[in-house]
Scaffold this motif. Structure first.
Motif, PDB file in Angstrom:
ATOM      1  N   VAL A  51       0.835  -1.203   0.000  1.00 46.41           N
ATOM      2  CA  VAL A  51       0.000   0.000   0.000  1.00 46.41           C
ATOM      3  C   VAL A  51       0.871   1.254   0.000  1.00 46.41           C
ATOM      4  O   VAL A  51       0.597   2.216  -0.726  1.00 46.41           O
ATOM      5  CB  VAL A  51      -0.945  -0.001   1.224  1.00 46.41           C
ATOM      6  N   ALA A  52       1.950   1.245   0.812  1.00 43.29           N
ATOM      7  CA  ALA A  52       2.831   2.415   0.880  1.00 43.29           C
ATOM      8  C   ALA A  52       3.497   2.664  -0.466  1.00 43.29           C
ATOM      9  O   ALA A  52       3.569   3.808  -0.939  1.00 43.29           O
ATOM     10  CB  ALA A  52       3.876   2.215   1.969  1.00 43.29           C
ATOM     11  N   VAL A  53       3.996   1.599  -1.102  1.00 41.68           N
ATOM     12  CA  VAL A  53       4.653   1.742  -2.401  1.00 41.68           C
ATOM     13  C   VAL A  53       3.661   2.227  -3.447  1.00 41.68           C
ATOM     14  O   VAL A  53       3.946   3.141  -4.236  1.00 41.68           O
ATOM     15  CB  VAL A  53       5.286   0.400  -2.828  1.00 41.68           C
ATOM     16  N   LEU A  57       3.685   5.605  -5.780  1.00 41.43           N
ATOM     17  CA  LEU A  57       3.621   5.533  -7.235  1.00 41.43           C
ATOM     18  C   LEU A  57       2.393   6.260  -7.781  1.00 41.43           C
ATOM     19  O   LEU A  57       2.470   6.930  -8.822  1.00 41.43           O
ATOM     20  CB  LEU A  57       3.599   4.067  -7.689  1.00 41.43           C
ATOM     21  N   ALA A  58       1.263   6.151  -7.083  1.00 41.59           N
ATOM     22  CA  ALA A  58       0.049   6.826  -7.530  1.00 41.59           C
ATOM     23  C   ALA A  58       0.227   8.337  -7.513  1.00 41.59           C
ATOM     24  O   ALA A  58      -0.167   9.035  -8.459  1.00 41.59           O
ATOM     25  CB  ALA A  58      -1.138   6.423  -6.653  1.00 41.59           C
ATOM     26  N   HIS A  59       0.841   8.857  -6.460  1.00 41.85           N
ATOM     27  CA  HIS A  59       1.103  10.297  -6.397  1.00 41.85           C
ATOM     28  C   HIS A  59       2.098  10.718  -7.468  1.00 41.85           C
ATOM     29  O   HIS A  59       1.968  11.791  -8.068  1.00 41.85           O
ATOM     30  CB  HIS A  59       1.628  10.679  -5.008  1.00 41.85           C
ATOM     31  N   ALA A  60       3.085   9.869  -7.721  1.00 42.63           N
ATOM     32  CA  ALA A  60       4.068  10.184  -8.753  1.00 42.63           C
ATOM     33  C   ALA A  60       3.421  10.225 -10.131  1.00 42.63           C
ATOM     34  O   ALA A  60       3.736  11.099 -10.952  1.00 42.63           O
ATOM     35  CB  ALA A  60       5.203   9.156  -8.731  1.00 42.63           C
ATOM     36  N   GLU A  61       2.505   9.280 -10.391  1.00 44.50           N
ATOM     37  CA  GLU A  61       1.830   9.263 -11.684  1.00 44.50           C
ATOM     38  C   GLU A  61       0.908  10.472 -11.829  1.00 44.50           C
ATOM     39  O   GLU A  61       0.823  11.072 -12.911  1.00 44.50           O
ATOM     40  CB  GLU A  61       1.017   7.982 -11.852  1.00 44.50           C
ATOM     41  N   ARG A  62       0.261  10.862 -10.744  1.00 41.11           N
ATOM     42  CA  ARG A  62      -0.590  12.055 -10.792  1.00 41.11           C
ATOM     43  C   ARG A  62       0.263  13.292 -11.110  1.00 41.11           C
ATOM     44  O   ARG A  62      -0.126  14.134 -11.922  1.00 41.11           O
ATOM     45  CB  ARG A  62      -1.326  12.234  -9.464  1.00 41.11           C
ATOM     46  N   ASP A  63       1.421  13.401 -10.465  1.00 42.71           N
ATOM     47  CA  ASP A  63       2.319  14.517 -10.749  1.00 42.71           C
ATOM     48  C   ASP A  63       2.802  14.479 -12.197  1.00 42.71           C
ATOM     49  O   ASP A  63       2.938  15.525 -12.854  1.00 42.71           O
ATOM     50  CB  ASP A  63       3.530  14.480  -9.812  1.00 42.71           C
ATOM     51  N   ILE A 217      -7.748  10.181 -15.313  1.00 47.02           N
ATOM     52  CA  ILE A 217      -7.968   9.162 -14.280  1.00 47.02           C
ATOM     53  C   ILE A 217      -9.360   8.555 -14.419  1.00 47.02           C
ATOM     54  O   ILE A 217      -9.539   7.330 -14.305  1.00 47.02           O
ATOM     55  CB  ILE A 217      -7.764   9.758 -12.879  1.00 47.02           C
ATOM     56  N   THR A 218     -10.355   9.397 -14.680  1.00 42.78           N
ATOM     57  CA  THR A 218     -11.722   8.893 -14.864  1.00 42.78           C
ATOM     58  C   THR A 218     -11.782   7.912 -16.035  1.00 42.78           C
ATOM     59  O   THR A 218     -12.419   6.855 -15.949  1.00 42.78           O
ATOM     60  CB  THR A 218     -12.688  10.060 -15.116  1.00 42.78           C
ATOM     61  N   GLN A 219     -11.107   8.264 -17.122  1.00 44.59           N
ATOM     62  CA  GLN A 219     -11.086   7.380 -18.288  1.00 44.59           C
ATOM     63  C   GLN A 219     -10.394   6.058 -17.954  1.00 44.59           C
ATOM     64  O   GLN A 219     -10.868   4.981 -18.338  1.00 44.59           O
ATOM     65  CB  GLN A 219     -10.371   8.061 -19.446  1.00 44.59           C
ATOM     66  N   TRP A 220      -9.285   6.135 -17.254  1.00 39.68           N
ATOM     67  CA  TRP A 220      -8.578   4.913 -16.875  1.00 39.68           C
ATOM     68  C   TRP A 220      -9.433   4.036 -15.969  1.00 39.68           C
ATOM     69  O   TRP A 220      -9.432   2.812 -16.099  1.00 39.68           O
ATOM     70  CB  TRP A 220      -7.268   5.260 -16.169  1.00 39.68           C
ATOM     71  N   MET A 221     -10.144   4.673 -15.037  1.00 44.16           N
ATOM     72  CA  MET A 221     -11.010   3.914 -14.131  1.00 44.16           C
ATOM     73  C   MET A 221     -12.126   3.202 -14.893  1.00 44.16           C
ATOM     74  O   MET A 221     -12.504   2.077 -14.573  1.00 44.16           O
ATOM     75  CB  MET A 221     -11.592   4.833 -13.059  1.00 44.16           C
ATOM     76  N   GLN A 222     -12.659   3.869 -15.912  1.00 45.97           N
ATOM     77  CA  GLN A 222     -13.709   3.254 -16.724  1.00 45.97           C
ATOM     78  C   GLN A 222     -13.175   2.086 -17.539  1.00 45.97           C
ATOM     79  O   GLN A 222     -13.874   1.090 -17.751  1.00 45.97           O
ATOM     80  CB  GLN A 222     -14.327   4.307 -17.645  1.00 45.97           C
ATOM     81  N   ASN A 223     -11.918   2.220 -17.998  1.00 43.76           N
ATOM     82  CA  ASN A 223     -11.315   1.172 -18.825  1.00 43.76           C
ATOM     83  C   ASN A 223     -10.676   0.060 -17.994  1.00 43.76           C
ATOM     84  O   ASN A 223     -10.282  -0.971 -18.544  1.00 43.76           O
ATOM     85  CB  ASN A 223     -10.242   1.769 -19.742  1.00 43.76           C
ATOM     86  N   THR A 224     -10.564   0.299 -16.693  1.00 42.26           N
ATOM     87  CA  THR A 224      -9.940  -0.698 -15.816  1.00 42.26           C
ATOM     88  C   THR A 224     -10.857  -0.948 -14.629  1.00 42.26           C
ATOM     89  O   THR A 224     -10.598  -0.489 -13.512  1.00 42.26           O
ATOM     90  CB  THR A 224      -8.565  -0.201 -15.311  1.00 42.26           C
ATOM     91  N   PRO A 225     -11.967  -1.660 -14.842  1.00 40.17           N
ATOM     92  CA  PRO A 225     -12.916  -1.877 -13.748  1.00 40.17           C
ATOM     93  C   PRO A 225     -12.283  -2.680 -12.613  1.00 40.17           C
ATOM     94  O   PRO A 225     -11.509  -3.605 -12.841  1.00 40.17           O
ATOM     95  CB  PRO A 225     -14.054  -2.649 -14.412  1.00 40.17           C
ATOM     96  N   VAL A 226     -12.590  -2.269 -11.407  1.00 41.43           N
ATOM     97  CA  VAL A 226     -12.083  -2.944 -10.210  1.00 41.43           C
ATOM     98  C   VAL A 226     -13.261  -3.536  -9.460  1.00 41.43           C
ATOM     99  O   VAL A 226     -14.267  -2.866  -9.230  1.00 41.43           O
ATOM    100  CB  VAL A 226     -11.328  -1.944  -9.300  1.00 41.43           C
ATOM    101  N   GLU A 227     -13.133  -4.799  -9.099  1.00 40.12           N
ATOM    102  CA  GLU A 227     -14.220  -5.459  -8.367  1.00 40.12           C
ATOM    103  C   GLU A 227     -13.647  -6.123  -7.129  1.00 40.12           C
ATOM    104  O   GLU A 227     -12.611  -6.793  -7.190  1.00 40.12           O
ATOM    105  CB  GLU A 227     -14.902  -6.508  -9.260  1.00 40.12           C
ATOM    106  N   PHE A 228     -14.293  -5.925  -6.001  1.00 39.30           N
ATOM    107  CA  PHE A 228     -13.868  -6.534  -4.758  1.00 39.30           C
ATOM    108  C   PHE A 228     -14.765  -7.729  -4.436  1.00 39.30           C
ATOM    109  O   PHE A 228     -15.988  -7.662  -4.599  1.00 39.30           O
ATOM    110  CB  PHE A 228     -13.942  -5.523  -3.597  1.00 39.30           C
ATOM    111  N   ASN A 229     -14.144  -8.792  -3.974  1.00 42.20           N
ATOM    112  CA  ASN A 229     -14.893  -9.968  -3.542  1.00 42.20           C
ATOM    113  C   ASN A 229     -15.271  -9.754  -2.088  1.00 42.20           C
ATOM    114  O   ASN A 229     -14.445  -9.900  -1.194  1.00 42.20           O
ATOM    115  CB  ASN A 229     -14.026 -11.225  -3.695  1.00 42.20           C
TER     116      ASN A 229
END
Length: 239
Positions: A51-53, A57-63, A217-229
């Protein structure tokens, strides 16, 4: 490493800050010992590391997205022209006359509130001091003590019922009573700084970059659906 830790340490000269160096050295010694003890192989700890890594990385990609966004001068001008008054900066004071409970503990009808606000406006037109009237009459205790003064704000952050009114005023003008959600406001425009390309360019460019990031990010989220069990999550929570 100094640059990476500056955000949390606040030190601009990490190598010369003995306290920060000591904390860093202690962290490294403990981390090395944890690896030797195999703690990084523990499932719960490994998950925290993941989670820390991923957070870094998520903040770096946003930047990265922010820096890579293409924003032209024409984009800035179009944004400025399409939102008149939104980027003007206002220094305002107000006198609030409540409908319902008042600062004195009484009750006031809408008719009486409008009447009192109108009387205050007449006094101001006759030369009364705005700050003194705000201290004596305003039902907003947070600003009354400061003569009704509000924090400077851009037009985009002014409530919808007030912006059309104050956008027609100039520095030093006082509005007629304006109906808000809880009563009437008499507003003094202490100063208005009209937005221009030169004085708002950097701000609008930053907003456009933010919009570009969120759109991607919105487009990526739409193209990469995430589902939790959910059953798996509930089982882990129970453990």
């Amino acid at each position: 490493m100094a640059a990476a830790l500056q955000d949390t340490s606040g030190s601009t000269s990490f190598a010369e800050d003995n306290d920060q160096l000591k904390q860093f050295a202690e962290m490294e010694v403990l981390a090395a010992r944890a690896r030797k003890d195999g703690l990084d192989q523990d499932h719960a700890i490994a998950a925290k590391i993941r989670v820390a890594v991923d957070n870094v990385l998520a903040h770096a990609e946003r930047d990265h997205l922010y820096a890579a966004a293409t924003v032209t001068n024409d984009d800035v001008k179009q944004k400025l022209d399409s939102h008149p008054n939104a980027y003007d900066e206002y220094a305002l004071s107000h006198i609030f006359i409540a409908i319902g409970p008042t600062k004195s503990g009484g009750q006031r009808s809408e008719h009486d509130a409008l009447l009192k606000a109108t009387q205050i406006k007449k006094k101001l037109d006759a030369g009364a001091d705005f700050a003194s009237l705000a201290q004596a009459e305003s039902d907003d205790p947070a600003t009354a003590k400061d003569g009704g003064e509000l924090s400077p704000m851009l037009g985009m952050f002014v409530a919808n019922e007030f912006l059309p009114v104050i956008s027609q005023l100039h520095s030093g003008d006082v509005s007629n009573p304006v109906r808000g959600k809880q009563g009437y406001h008499v507003i003094l425009v202490q100063q208005r700084t009209v937005a221009t390309f030169d004085n708002r360019h950097k701000m609008i460019e930053a907003l456009l970059r933010d919009e570009s990031v969120e759109s991607t990010i919105t487009q990526w989220m739409q193209n990469t659906p995430v589902e939790f069990n959910k059953s798996t999550l509930d089982g882990q929570a129970a453990k």
